[in-house]
Design a protein around this motif. Sequence first.
Motif, PDB file in Angstrom:
ATOM      1  N   LEU A 151       0.830  -1.203   0.000  1.00 15.43           N
ATOM      2  CA  LEU A 151       0.000   0.000   0.000  1.00 15.43           C
ATOM      3  C   LEU A 151       0.866   1.255   0.000  1.00 15.43           C
ATOM      4  O   LEU A 151       0.573   2.233  -0.704  1.00 15.43           O
ATOM      5  N   PHE A 152       1.936   1.233   0.777  1.00 10.82           N
ATOM      6  CA  PHE A 152       2.842   2.379   0.832  1.00 10.82           C
ATOM      7  C   PHE A 152       3.452   2.649  -0.534  1.00 10.82           C
ATOM      8  O   PHE A 152       3.426   3.778  -1.040  1.00 10.82           O
ATOM      9  N   TRP A 153       4.008   1.610  -1.168  1.00 10.35           N
ATOM     10  CA  TRP A 153       4.659   1.812  -2.459  1.00 10.35           C
ATOM     11  C   TRP A 153       3.638   2.098  -3.552  1.00 10.35           C
ATOM     12  O   TRP A 153       3.948   2.797  -4.527  1.00 10.35           O
ATOM     13  N   ALA A 290      -4.139  -2.617   9.606  1.00 13.44           N
ATOM     14  CA  ALA A 290      -4.169  -2.469   8.151  1.00 13.44           C
ATOM     15  C   ALA A 290      -5.091  -1.330   7.730  1.00 13.44           C
ATOM     16  O   ALA A 290      -4.751  -0.551   6.825  1.00 13.44           O
ATOM     17  N   ALA A 291      -6.244  -1.205   8.370  1.00 12.09           N
ATOM     18  CA  ALA A 291      -7.169  -0.130   8.020  1.00 12.09           C
ATOM     19  C   ALA A 291      -6.564   1.235   8.330  1.00 12.09           C
ATOM     20  O   ALA A 291      -6.707   2.187   7.547  1.00 12.09           O
ATOM     21  N   ALA A 295      -5.548   4.225   5.647  1.00  9.76           N
ATOM     22  CA  ALA A 295      -5.973   5.616   5.803  1.00  9.76           C
ATOM     23  C   ALA A 295      -4.774   6.565   5.783  1.00  9.76           C
ATOM     24  O   ALA A 295      -4.834   7.644   5.185  1.00  9.76           O
ATOM     25  N   LEU A 296      -3.689   6.157   6.408  1.00  4.10           N
ATOM     26  CA  LEU A 296      -2.502   7.021   6.467  1.00  4.10           C
ATOM     27  C   LEU A 296      -1.870   7.192   5.092  1.00  4.10           C
ATOM     28  O   LEU A 296      -1.514   8.312   4.695  1.00  4.10           O
ATOM     29  N   VAL A 297      -1.716   6.100   4.336  1.00  6.81           N
ATOM     30  CA  VAL A 297      -1.038   6.234   3.042  1.00  6.81           C
ATOM     31  C   VAL A 297      -1.926   6.946   2.026  1.00  6.81           C
ATOM     32  O   VAL A 297      -1.435   7.781   1.247  1.00  6.81           O
ATOM     33  N   VAL A 298      -3.227   6.637   2.020  1.00  3.99           N
ATOM     34  CA  VAL A 298      -4.122   7.317   1.087  1.00  3.99           C
ATOM     35  C   VAL A 298      -4.262   8.786   1.483  1.00  3.99           C
ATOM     36  O   VAL A 298      -4.208   9.681   0.630  1.00  3.99           O
ATOM     37  N   GLY A 299      -4.442   9.040   2.778  1.00  4.48           N
ATOM     38  CA  GLY A 299      -4.536  10.422   3.237  1.00  4.48           C
ATOM     39  C   GLY A 299      -3.268  11.199   2.942  1.00  4.48           C
ATOM     40  O   GLY A 299      -3.316  12.356   2.505  1.00  4.48           O
ATOM     41  N   GLY A 300      -2.113  10.567   3.168  1.00  6.58           N
ATOM     42  CA  GLY A 300      -0.850  11.229   2.876  1.00  6.58           C
ATOM     43  C   GLY A 300      -0.716  11.553   1.408  1.00  6.58           C
ATOM     44  O   GLY A 300      -0.225  12.626   1.021  1.00  6.58           O
TER      45      GLY A 300
END
Length: 315
Positions: A151-153, A290-291, A295-300
């Motif tokens: 998700l991060f990458w 995971a949720a 949220a953190l990666v999409v929000g970021g």
Amino acid sequence: MRPDPIAAGLLVGYAADLAFGDPRRGHPVAGFGNAAAALEQRTYAPHRSRGVLHEAVLVGGVVVLGGAAARVRPQVPVVALATWTVLGGRSLLREAAAMHDLLARDDLAGARVRIRHLVGRDSSQLSPAELARACIESVAENGADAVVSPLFWGAIAGVPGLIGYRAVNTLDAMIGHRSVRYREFGWAAARLDDVANWVPARLTVLSIALATGSPAAARRVLHVVRRDAPAHPSPNAGPVEAAFAAALGRRLGGRNTYRGVTDDRGTLGDGPDVDVEDIDAAARLHHRTAAIALALVVGGRLVTRAARRRMRRRS
């Protein structure tokens, strides 16, 4: 503002993994593994330079393929399909549930065989408590590797980031261990996987701390990670497993045997050793973690995208 197709694709792909898990047949990751094994027959030699070449050809080829896929429109289905393909959260928890059921039925022989789906340690002599520990440590480590890292990458680089990371992680699983055959040839695979997972592992720790739902518990997670993670030989699994131990209020780590070689993972966390009932608690913690990471990666990504747009308007 137009919707961000990468953010939308990550959300759809994550939901697809929760709903369906990995494809049962024709999984692209399995196909990549077969291609890597075939290439190894031509590239293998017990030298680091050969391992670097092997890694560069395979990962580079996958990234180029991802770049081509990133030009396909509409982009949301492409990103969603890539995300679903590379995530492994549902399959991980399916294996954890199977382990819980086997141990709850006192099927020790079955559990010793099933745990091999999750870990590489020798399992023939493991006790029920040791099998539970192996399962929970796998949920922790693979929750980072198979969910948070892709998700991060994906948020950073879209389809090339998603499938490029999965290629790196798959090659580490195949050749990144310290066997006689792969000590030199697999060096590049192991080091690149360490680099690719360094930031996502710390993001996973933060997500675990937030998943506790309590400022005091979150501080405890971060304290245990700082105190105990350095004893673990992995720079990324150590912090994640220590955070899981602290969040569960249990103790992980200890000695594991891999191909006849004993590896000391240190003591991670305080409290009693884990048992079979802690597997369900670990699965629930994974879901929350995971949720939050999603949220953190999409929000970021969305915040960064908005900031770049504001800067372009001012220039």
